[in-house]
Design an enzyme around this catalytic site. Sequence first.
Site, PDB file in Angstrom:
ATOM      1  N   HIS A 110       1.113  -1.059   0.097  1.00 40.12           N
ATOM      2  CA  HIS A 110      -0.064   0.021  -0.203  1.00 40.12           C
ATOM      3  C   HIS A 110       0.962   1.369  -0.008  1.00 40.12           C
ATOM      4  O   HIS A 110       1.929   1.230   0.132  1.00 40.12           O
ATOM      5  CB  HIS A 110      -0.896  -0.026   1.196  1.00 40.12           C
ATOM      6  CG  HIS A 110      -0.006  -0.196   2.438  1.00 40.12           C
ATOM      7  ND1 HIS A 110      -0.345  -1.030   3.278  1.00 40.12           N
ATOM      8  CD2 HIS A 110       0.519   0.813   3.213  1.00 40.12           C
ATOM      9  CE1 HIS A 110       0.703  -1.128   4.448  1.00 40.12           C
ATOM     10  NE2 HIS A 110       1.095   0.142   4.216  1.00 40.12           N
TER      11      HIS A 110
HETATM   12  C1  T46 Z   1       3.014   0.371   6.854  1.00 41.82           C
HETATM   13  C2  T46 Z   1       3.704  -1.097   6.688  1.00 41.82           C
HETATM   14  C3  T46 Z   1       5.073  -1.186   6.721  1.00 41.82           C
HETATM   15  C4  T46 Z   1      -3.415  -0.373  14.113  1.00 41.82           C
HETATM   16  O1  T46 Z   1      -4.579  -0.603  14.778  1.00 41.82           O
HETATM   17  N1  T46 Z   1      -2.616   0.829  14.348  1.00 41.82           N
HETATM   18  C5  T46 Z   1      -1.464   0.755  13.774  1.00 41.82           C
HETATM   19  O2  T46 Z   1      -0.460   1.867  14.030  1.00 41.82           O
HETATM   20  C6  T46 Z   1      -1.014   0.134  12.761  1.00 41.82           C
HETATM   21  C7  T46 Z   1       0.360   0.303  12.119  1.00 41.82           C
HETATM   22  C8  T46 Z   1      -1.713  -1.159  12.331  1.00 41.82           C
HETATM   23  N2  T46 Z   1      -2.980  -1.106  13.288  1.00 41.82           N
HETATM   24  C9  T46 Z   1      -4.020  -2.395  12.847  1.00 41.82           C
HETATM   25  C10 T46 Z   1      -4.650  -2.320  11.406  1.00 41.82           C
HETATM   26  C11 T46 Z   1      -4.539  -3.826  10.943  1.00 41.82           C
HETATM   27  O3  T46 Z   1      -5.907  -4.352  11.507  1.00 41.82           O
HETATM   28  O4  T46 Z   1      -3.109  -3.338  12.666  1.00 41.82           O
HETATM   29  C12 T46 Z   1      -3.465  -4.321  11.820  1.00 41.82           C
HETATM   30  C13 T46 Z   1      -2.169  -4.768  11.065  1.00 41.82           C
HETATM   31  O5  T46 Z   1      -1.945  -3.595  10.134  1.00 41.82           O
HETATM   32  P1  T46 Z   1      -1.480  -3.594   8.659  1.00 41.82           P
HETATM   33  O6  T46 Z   1      -2.336  -4.617   7.928  1.00 41.82           O
HETATM   34  O7  T46 Z   1      -1.621  -2.215   7.918  1.00 41.82           O
HETATM   35  O8  T46 Z   1       0.010  -3.905   8.857  1.00 41.82           O
HETATM   36  P2  T46 Z   1       1.199  -4.261   7.417  1.00 41.82           P
HETATM   37  O9  T46 Z   1       2.275  -4.818   8.026  1.00 41.82           O
HETATM   38  O10 T46 Z   1       0.596  -4.635   6.197  1.00 41.82           O
HETATM   39  O11 T46 Z   1       1.276  -2.720   7.364  1.00 41.82           O
HETATM   40  C14 T46 Z   1       2.087  -1.850   8.437  1.00 41.82           C
HETATM   41  C15 T46 Z   1       1.448  -0.335   8.474  1.00 41.82           C
HETATM   42  O12 T46 Z   1      -0.036  -0.269   8.673  1.00 41.82           O
HETATM   43  C16 T46 Z   1       1.907   0.658   7.395  1.00 41.82           C
HETATM   44  O13 T46 Z   1       1.594   1.883   7.839  1.00 41.82           O
HETATM   45  O14 T46 Z   1       3.794   1.232   5.955  1.00 41.82           O
HETATM   46  O15 T46 Z   1       3.354  -1.795   7.835  1.00 41.82           O
END
Ligand code: T46
Length: 136
Positions: A52
Amino acid sequence: MSLSSCKFINIPIFKDKRGSLSFLQSFQNIPFNIQRIYYIYDVPESVIRGNHAHKNLEQLFIPIKGCFDIKLDDGSESMIYHLDSNDKGLYVSSMIWRQMFNFSKNSICLVIASEIYSEDDYIWDYEEFVRSLDKS
Ligand code: T46
């Protein structure tokens, strides 16, 4: 933003016989105001995270333990960065598509972020990301 805005930042280490200490301070050795910290760990080797872009968020990625790769893409070019040293963080500006992969066993990625968490800041579709770049 273009890939040229993304760069490795050296993190100071204070090392003595008691061990080592590193620090990050807003606008001193990190180019934004720190609003949030999260960390990613226990990632299976074959998994790709991210996929993303962010409209406004700026982040610094630090491999606190182990190593992993980040692919950054600004819509015109892409580059893969190998993160393997906890005294070097990768600064990623807004409007950069990112993917994280090749996490080594037991690795930990610390992420320092410029904004509080907001779902509205995410762009999940690559075509939409490229279209938004055309508009700016
Ligand atoms: C990025 C990449 C490299 C929260 O509730 N608060 C937070 O601060 C974050 C980062 C996530 N979440 C929740 C949202 C999702 O339900 O944690 C869950 C997993 O997050 P996500 O699917 O977005 O994880 P990644 O590893 O795909 O993405 C993350 C960051 O979201 C993003 O900003 O740059 O790491």
